[in-house]
Write a protein that holds these residues in place. Structure first.
Motif, PDB file in Angstrom:
ATOM      1  N   PRO A 163      -5.527   2.930  -1.574  1.00  0.00           N
ATOM      2  CA  PRO A 163      -6.618   3.070  -0.890  1.00  0.00           C
ATOM      3  C   PRO A 163      -7.355   4.597  -0.729  1.00  0.00           C
ATOM      4  O   PRO A 163      -8.414   4.537  -0.460  1.00  0.00           O
ATOM      5  CB  PRO A 163      -5.976   2.720   0.750  1.00  0.00           C
ATOM      6  CG  PRO A 163      -4.921   1.952   0.184  1.00  0.00           C
ATOM      7  CD  PRO A 163      -4.421   2.596  -1.171  1.00  0.00           C
TER       8      PRO A 163
ATOM      9  N   SER B  61     -11.229   4.708  -1.856  1.00  0.00           N
ATOM     10  CA  SER B  61     -12.256   5.196  -0.782  1.00  0.00           C
ATOM     11  C   SER B  61     -13.321   6.247  -1.362  1.00  0.00           C
ATOM     12  O   SER B  61     -14.413   6.398  -1.048  1.00  0.00           O
ATOM     13  CB  SER B  61     -11.756   5.801   0.631  1.00  0.00           C
ATOM     14  OG  SER B  61     -11.074   7.083   0.093  1.00  0.00           O
TER      15      SER B  61
ATOM     16  N   THR C 235      -5.231  -3.111   3.729  1.00  0.00           N
ATOM     17  CA  THR C 235      -3.749  -2.656   3.539  1.00  0.00           C
ATOM     18  C   THR C 235      -2.458  -3.298   4.115  1.00  0.00           C
ATOM     19  O   THR C 235      -2.690  -3.352   5.179  1.00  0.00           O
ATOM     20  CB  THR C 235      -3.720  -1.210   3.718  1.00  0.00           C
ATOM     21  OG1 THR C 235      -4.095  -1.023   4.987  1.00  0.00           O
ATOM     22  CG2 THR C 235      -4.740  -0.647   2.832  1.00  0.00           C
TER      23      THR C 235
ATOM     24  N   HIS D 188     -13.039   0.136   0.453  1.00  0.00           N
ATOM     25  CA  HIS D 188     -12.122   0.518   1.501  1.00  0.00           C
ATOM     26  C   HIS D 188     -11.172  -0.962   1.608  1.00  0.00           C
ATOM     27  O   HIS D 188     -11.528  -1.874   2.527  1.00  0.00           O
ATOM     28  CB  HIS D 188     -12.835   0.627   2.759  1.00  0.00           C
ATOM     29  CG  HIS D 188     -13.507   1.936   2.671  1.00  0.00           C
ATOM     30  ND1 HIS D 188     -12.858   3.255   2.655  1.00  0.00           N
ATOM     31  CD2 HIS D 188     -14.981   1.924   2.510  1.00  0.00           C
ATOM     32  CE1 HIS D 188     -14.142   4.257   2.720  1.00  0.00           C
ATOM     33  NE2 HIS D 188     -15.098   3.263   2.431  1.00  0.00           N
TER      34      HIS D 188
ATOM     35  N   ALA E 127       0.793  -1.179  -0.063  1.00  0.00           N
ATOM     36  CA  ALA E 127      -0.080   0.048   0.044  1.00  0.00           C
ATOM     37  C   ALA E 127       0.837   1.200  -0.143  1.00  0.00           C
ATOM     38  O   ALA E 127       0.175   2.285  -0.466  1.00  0.00           O
ATOM     39  CB  ALA E 127      -0.949  -0.092   1.059  1.00  0.00           C
TER      40      ALA E 127
END
Length: 187
Positions: free
Chosen positions: A58, A62, A70, A67, A47
């Motif tokens: 992420p 979102s 991670t 979501h 991530a």
């Protein structure tokens, strides 16, 4: 921000902050083709992010109501879990893997994610377009042909100064079980 050659306990890490706008451009196109791709567990196995920068995938996902879980190897990443994805087995319920993997380990990330993703699940990685070029990776593409290659028409900048290099990038998408030709879309 480029921070190549960081060492995390003896393991080389090539970390480049992924620009967010190309992710949005990709998602807008991809979700037209595969609107259910993110229904289920989504994982970003590398991530990124740090104290000054959000985790790119992420953060953008979102905005689309997704979501992801991670993970990241680097201790300065705000990922939920610090772990080496290539060394950590995941439960067999992941619907989609999406990330910008380290180029030097990209094939290993792809092969592992394709083993762990659910049937008909997706593996989406930002890769250099020249990832298609090599005899070494030909067996990968023969065994697991990507379903899509979304080629970014505009070059990306991975550095704070906004400079771009001569490398073309794509979001390469595998769907587990897909056996057809790769569909190319320039975005």
């Amino acid at each position: 921000m480029s921070s190549t050659n960081r060492d995390t306990g003896g393991k080389f890490v090539d970390y480049y902050r992924t620009p967010m706008e190309p992710i949005r451009v990709f998602l807008d196109e991809f979700l037209v083709c595969e609107p259910a791709a993110f229904r289920g567990i989504v994982v970003d196995p590398c991530a990124g992010g740090d104290a000054d920068h959000p985790m790119s995938y992420p953060a953008v996902l979102s905005e689309y109501g997704v979501h992801p879980l991670t993970f990241d190897l680097r201790p300065d990443s705000p990922a939920a879990k610090q772990l080496d994805y290539l060394e950590t087995p995941l439960p067999p319920k992941v619907k989609c893997f999406i990330s910008n993997p380290p180029f030097s380990y990209a094939q290993e990330f792809i092969e592992k994610a394709l083993q762990e993703v659910t049937e008909d699940g997706f593996v989406v990685f930002l890769l250099r377009l020249n990832f298609f070029e090599t005899k070494k990776r030909k067996p990968l593409f023969t065994k697991y042909p990507p379903k899509y290659a979304f080629v970014h028409a505009e070059r990306m900048s991975f550095t704070p100064d906004g400079k771009r290099d001569s490398v073309a990038y794509m979001h390469c998408v595998w769907q587990k079980g897909y056996e057809g030709f790769t569909q190319l879309k320039v975005i």
